[in-house]
Design a protein around this motif. Structure first.
Motif, PDB file in Angstrom:
ATOM      1  N   SER A 193      37.066  39.382  27.004  1.00 27.70           N
ATOM      2  CA  SER A 193      38.136  40.273  27.982  1.00 27.70           C
ATOM      3  C   SER A 193      37.667  40.070  29.403  1.00 27.70           C
ATOM      4  CB  SER A 193      38.119  41.702  27.448  1.00 27.70           C
ATOM      5  OG  SER A 193      38.379  41.833  26.128  1.00 27.70           O
ATOM      6  N   PRO A 195      36.621  41.082  33.080  1.00 31.31           N
ATOM      7  CA  PRO A 195      35.978  42.350  33.541  1.00 31.31           C
ATOM      8  C   PRO A 195      36.939  43.135  34.472  1.00 31.31           C
ATOM      9  CG  PRO A 195      35.087  40.144  34.795  1.00 31.31           C
ATOM     10  CD  PRO A 195      35.996  39.856  33.514  1.00 31.31           C
ATOM     11  N   GLN A 196      36.541  44.375  34.795  1.00 31.65           N
ATOM     12  CA  GLN A 196      37.231  45.217  35.385  1.00 31.65           C
ATOM     13  C   GLN A 196      37.459  44.607  36.840  1.00 31.65           C
ATOM     14  OE1 GLN A 196      38.478  48.035  33.953  1.00 31.65           O
ATOM     15  NE2 GLN A 196      39.608  48.488  35.697  1.00 31.65           N
ATOM     16  N   GLY A 197      38.781  44.707  37.465  1.00 30.77           N
ATOM     17  CA  GLY A 197      38.838  44.042  38.633  1.00 30.77           C
ATOM     18  C   GLY A 197      39.264  42.713  38.641  1.00 30.77           C
ATOM     19  N   ARG A 199      41.434  41.940  35.795  1.00 31.00           N
ATOM     20  CA  ARG A 199      42.286  41.868  34.643  1.00 31.00           C
ATOM     21  C   ARG A 199      43.578  41.287  34.917  1.00 31.00           C
ATOM     22  NH1 ARG A 199      40.271  46.064  31.110  1.00 31.00           N
ATOM     23  NH2 ARG A 199      38.086  45.911  31.152  1.00 31.00           N
ATOM     24  N   TRP A 200      43.913  40.959  36.376  1.00 34.69           N
ATOM     25  CA  TRP A 200      45.143  40.384  36.550  1.00 34.69           C
ATOM     26  C   TRP A 200      45.088  38.837  36.470  1.00 34.69           C
ATOM     27  CZ3 TRP A 200      44.375  36.600  40.389  1.00 34.69           C
ATOM     28  CH2 TRP A 200      43.187  36.810  41.060  1.00 34.69           C
TER      29      TRP A 200
END
Length: 231
Positions: A193, A195-197, A199-200
């Protein structure tokens, strides 16, 4: 997708005269194009590995294939308006439409896709030698638009984008083979997955075809508008 966008934006800057570059022969640009197309087709092959493993039927595959083929026709029409003499008649989407069908049929070949990919990569060089020598009588036919989409040519055609079946099918086959290997031996790598930031970023992959079709018209339109404003 991001690398492709930057590359195309630089091309657009050159086309409109803001930063003139030689995209046809300068290795700075030709090598980048080769790497971008390679990544694009390898990812498409990997996607076919996932589809094959998940048992995706011909109906669903056919719907996606029709979208790719339709998008290829749109690219041809749009490029004919902008580059009437060198319009795109067999670019990356045209090649992908043909190669996806081949990848779909050959997916059960498994590990044989590795040597098959190598043959596909080497065949154009062998054919080029033969067509320039003992088979020179056939060169004009393979160099014609009717057959040059195969990639067995002696010189590249004048077109803004050219992605023939050979050698590029080899890249897709290797992407397909690599995807099958990952599913067998490293399935966790495909479940990674962002990482946060970031996700786009996966969204660009999920909607790659729509993004591919829209990013150039948007950038070209913006540069044309800029040109009108600064006059």
């Amino acid at each position: 997708m991001l690398w492709m966008t930057v590359f195309h934006f630089c091309f657009d800057l050159s086309h409109f005269g803001y930063w003139v570059q030689n995209f046809r022969s300068d290795p700075l640009w030709t090598v980048q194009r080769t790497l971008i197309v390679s990544m694009f087709l390898a990812c498409a092959g990997l996607g076919q590995a996932l589809a094959h493993a998940q048992g995706v039927g011909w109906g669903r595959f056919g719907q996606r294939w029709a979208q790719v083929a339709g998008a290829a026709l749109l690219v041809s029409a749009g490029s004919a308006l902008m580059f009437p003499r060198t319009f795109i008649y067999f670019g990356v989407l045209h090649g992908m439409a043909v190669m996806l069908l081949i990848a779909r049929v050959t997916a059960p070949a498994g590990r044989w896709l590795w040597p098959a990919g190598l043959v596909a990569l080497l065949l154009p060089a062998v054919a080029g030698w033969a067509l320039a020598g003992p088979l020179a009588f056939a060169a004009e036919y393979f160099d014609s638009r009717a057959l040059n989409w195969l990639g067995l040519i002696t010189h590249k055609p004048a077109t803004e984008d050219y992605v023939p079946v050979l050698p590029w099918l080899g890249v897709m086959w290797w992407g397909l083979a690599a995807g099958q290997w990952l599913l067998r031996h490293r399935p966790g790598w495909l479940a990674w997955s962002a990482p946060q930031g970031l996700r786009w970023l996966p969204a660009l992959g999920r909607h790659s075809l729509a993004y591919y079709l829209l990013h150039q018209p948007v950038m070209i339109g913006a540069l044309m508008a800029w040109g009108l404003l600064v006059r």
